[in-house]
Scaffold this motif. Structure first.
Motif, PDB file in Angstrom:
ATOM      1  N   PRO A  33      36.112 -24.221  -6.875  1.00 24.28           N
ATOM      2  CA  PRO A  33      35.860 -25.374  -7.750  1.00 24.28           C
ATOM      3  C   PRO A  33      35.135 -26.488  -7.001  1.00 24.28           C
ATOM      4  CG  PRO A  33      38.170 -25.305  -7.106  1.00 24.28           C
ATOM      5  CD  PRO A  33      37.529 -24.074  -6.534  1.00 24.28           C
ATOM      6  N   VAL A  34      34.536 -27.401  -7.763  1.00 26.34           N
ATOM      7  CA  VAL A  34      33.765 -28.491  -7.170  1.00 26.34           C
ATOM      8  C   VAL A  34      34.191 -29.825  -7.780  1.00 26.34           C
ATOM      9  CG1 VAL A  34      31.460 -29.448  -6.814  1.00 26.34           C
ATOM     10  CG2 VAL A  34      31.782 -26.970  -6.810  1.00 26.34           C
ATOM     11  N   ILE A  35      34.457 -30.799  -6.920  1.00 25.64           N
ATOM     12  CA  ILE A  35      34.665 -32.181  -7.357  1.00 25.64           C
ATOM     13  C   ILE A  35      33.401 -32.944  -6.982  1.00 25.64           C
ATOM     14  CG2 ILE A  35      36.028 -34.288  -7.089  1.00 25.64           C
ATOM     15  CD1 ILE A  35      38.418 -32.547  -6.339  1.00 25.64           C
ATOM     16  N   THR A  82      34.412 -24.272 -12.079  1.00 27.73           N
ATOM     17  CA  THR A  82      35.300 -25.361 -12.517  1.00 27.73           C
ATOM     18  C   THR A  82      34.845 -26.654 -11.866  1.00 27.73           C
ATOM     19  OG1 THR A  82      37.154 -23.819 -12.704  1.00 27.73           O
ATOM     20  CG2 THR A  82      37.690 -26.164 -12.665  1.00 27.73           C
ATOM     21  N   VAL A  83      34.554 -27.667 -12.694  1.00 29.63           N
ATOM     22  CA  VAL A  83      33.964 -28.910 -12.208  1.00 29.63           C
ATOM     23  C   VAL A  83      34.831 -30.103 -12.591  1.00 29.63           C
ATOM     24  CG1 VAL A  83      31.866 -30.307 -12.102  1.00 29.63           C
ATOM     25  CG2 VAL A  83      31.711 -27.877 -12.670  1.00 29.63           C
ATOM     26  N   ALA A  84      34.962 -31.050 -11.680  1.00 25.30           N
ATOM     27  CA  ALA A  84      35.605 -32.331 -11.954  1.00 25.30           C
ATOM     28  C   ALA A  84      34.695 -33.438 -11.436  1.00 25.30           C
ATOM     29  CB  ALA A  84      36.977 -32.411 -11.286  1.00 25.30           C
ATOM     30  N   LEU A 126      34.843 -34.168 -21.690  1.00 27.73           N
ATOM     31  CA  LEU A 126      36.163 -34.767 -21.435  1.00 27.73           C
ATOM     32  C   LEU A 126      36.966 -33.942 -20.427  1.00 27.73           C
ATOM     33  CD1 LEU A 126      38.303 -36.929 -22.144  1.00 27.73           C
ATOM     34  CD2 LEU A 126      39.033 -35.426 -24.030  1.00 27.73           C
ATOM     35  N   LYS A 127      36.775 -32.619 -20.457  1.00 26.88           N
ATOM     36  CA  LYS A 127      37.500 -31.747 -19.518  1.00 26.88           C
ATOM     37  C   LYS A 127      37.200 -32.099 -18.056  1.00 26.88           C
ATOM     38  CE  LYS A 127      37.687 -27.556 -22.406  1.00 26.88           C
ATOM     39  NZ  LYS A 127      37.264 -26.124 -22.458  1.00 26.88           N
ATOM     40  N   ASN A 155      40.209 -30.037 -16.333  1.00 27.03           N
ATOM     41  CA  ASN A 155      39.602 -29.400 -15.156  1.00 27.03           C
ATOM     42  C   ASN A 155      40.183 -29.970 -13.868  1.00 27.03           C
ATOM     43  OD1 ASN A 155      38.000 -27.971 -16.903  1.00 27.03           O
ATOM     44  ND2 ASN A 155      36.055 -28.637 -16.042  1.00 27.03           N
ATOM     45  N   THR A 156      40.268 -31.297 -13.810  1.00 25.69           N
ATOM     46  CA  THR A 156      40.795 -31.953 -12.617  1.00 25.69           C
ATOM     47  C   THR A 156      42.245 -31.554 -12.388  1.00 25.69           C
ATOM     48  OG1 THR A 156      39.405 -33.834 -13.251  1.00 25.69           O
ATOM     49  CG2 THR A 156      40.930 -34.172 -11.440  1.00 25.69           C
TER      50      THR A 156
END
Length: 439
Positions: free
Chosen positions: A292-294, A325-327, A359-360, A365-366
């Motif tokens: 995943p990536v923030i 998966t992104v935040a 919004l996710k 997601n976060t």
């Protein structure tokens, strides 16, 4: 003499009492509350029109259409309004620093280069005047992260309300933070305020202790009962059994690939890329490795001169469409954390056409990335009643007007420093005579 001291102390108390203070922490929920008539944005892509949400003792007990039973509850009619799950700000120093130019208010950086045992948790300051300001835009959870060195320490997920860090903490020590020594570093010229890239001459100097630390930690963890205990390696135990994330601050494509391969070879189960300015260049790699990536703040210029000017805005869409998966975060820009929902709004205008998918990026997601999705991130029965009521669309700065906030069912006071200053100067200038009259 005693009378004089008492008089002085009384005067001091009056003066300090007259100063504006942050509102007190909210009291625990004592009776069932039902919010009715609103558009409910669940956070998983679902929207409930004319919905009802019921919560008791800080937990959601029912959510659904207008027909959802509300007997025995205090019913609050919020018709025409919007209800959202509390927004989550990852990779944040809110609560760890107050004024950038005042060293005594900065508590996010520890001395040394290898500090996995350092905990941002105990430095979290619930009296920070920044915390109430982020609540007023719907950001109700923040990840207090350490910085500095090569291995900075562990982060924790905090609620934006509480008397102290023990009250505010939602999830302790969710992961360890690492600054990957990249091939290049940014060089800032204070004479002409220009930035450029240059070769990182100290890269190997930083990589050698990093390799040794992970190798030693892995060997230590494999021992059944190591004696004596090593606090640094004990703090890293969760990285090897999958109960903690390893957050890797890294931006450039080659560094992203190298850092992820490095930690996986060391047996780290859950790496997370933080920053990821070049993530679009290695999107297939991130998908294959299930990393995943923030992302850092989208409101910036591209990394390279030859990149499209809107690439940062489109980056969440590129990653999300590829299955990553992104935040979203504001990273070190703690004072701008209140604008987190508008990052998702920007992403919605540049590739993510479904508003609920955008919004996710700041909710479910976060929560999934940080391992708190069983408690927060969406509005579902059994999860925490951490939510807010907005007059309009929370992702649009024109309509994000937060009217009520509940954190674990506690009705939070929405006063903050910004509102107090607004009223002070509104009164001042409304009373001031026009210049023509003064003459």
């Amino acid at each position: 003499m005693k009378k004089t001291i008492i008089t002085l102390l009384s005067a001091f108390a009056l003066l300090t009492g007259a100063r504006a203070q942050n509102p007190a922490a909210a009291k625990p929920q004592t009776r069932t509350i039902a919010l009715t008539g609103a558009t409910i944005h669940v956070g998983n892509g679902q929207v409930i029109q004319n919905g009802t949400i019921v919560f008791d003792k800080g937990v959601i007990t029912a959510i659904g259409e207008a027909s959802t039973p509300t007997s025995g509850a205090e019913v609050i009619n919020v018709s025409g309004k919007h209800i959202y799950p509390g927004l989550i700000s990852p990779a944040s120093t809110v609560g760890l620093q107050e004024i950038g130019a005042v060293r005594s208010t900065l508590d996010f950086n520890e001395v040394g280069y290898i500090n996995p045992n350092v905990r941002a948790l105990i430095a979290y300051n619930t009296d920070s005047e920044i915390i109430p300001t982020i609540r007023n835009n719907g950001v109700l959870l923040t990840q207090a992260m350490p910085m500095g060195g090569v291995i900075s320490g562990s982060s924790s997920v905090m609620q934006a309300d509480g008397w102290n860090w023990e009250d505010a903490v939602l999830h302790k020590d969710d992961g360890i933070w690492m600054n990957w020594p990249g091939y290049f570093i940014r060089d800032f010229n204070f004479e002409d305020f220009s930035a450029s890239l240059k070769k990182n001459e100290k890269r190997e100097e930083a990589l050698n202790p990093l390799r040794a630390t992970f190798a030693d930690a892995k060997a230590y963890i494999e021992l059944k009962n190591p004696t004596p205990k090593n606090l640094k390696f004990e703090a890293m135990r969760g990285l090897f059994d999958g109960t903690q994330n390893l957050y890797i601050r890294v931006d450039y494509s080659k560094d992203i690939i190298e850092s992820v391969r490095f930690v996986k070879e060391m047996g780290i189960k859950k790496p997370v890329v933080v920053g990821g300015e070049d993530a679009a260049r290695v999107v297939d790699f991130l998908k294959t490795e299930n990393v995943p990536v923030i992302l850092s703040a989208l409101h910036r210029l591209p990394t390279r001169d030859d990149e499209a000017v809107d690439l940062p805005y489109r980056l969440p869409s590129i990653l999300q469409k590829a299955g990553v998966t992104v935040a979203l975060s504001y990273a070190e820009e703690w004072w701008r954390t209140r604008n987190l929902p508008f990052l998702a709004g920007t992403a919605s205008g540049f590739g993510i056409t479904d508003r609920e998918e955008a919004l996710k990026l700041i909710t479910s997601n976060t929560a999934k990335i940080m391992g708190i999705d069983k408690k927060v991130g969406t509005l579902e029965k059994g999860k925490h009643a951490t939510l807010f009521v907005s007059k309009g669309d929370a992702l649009d700065m024109r309509t994000n007007v937060v009217e009520q906030v509940f954190i674990q069912g506690r009705n939070v006071n929405l006063d903050d420093r910004h509102k107090r200053l607004y009223h002070i100067y509104k009164d001042k200038f409304s009373q001031e005579k026009p210049l023509a009259e003064k003459k």
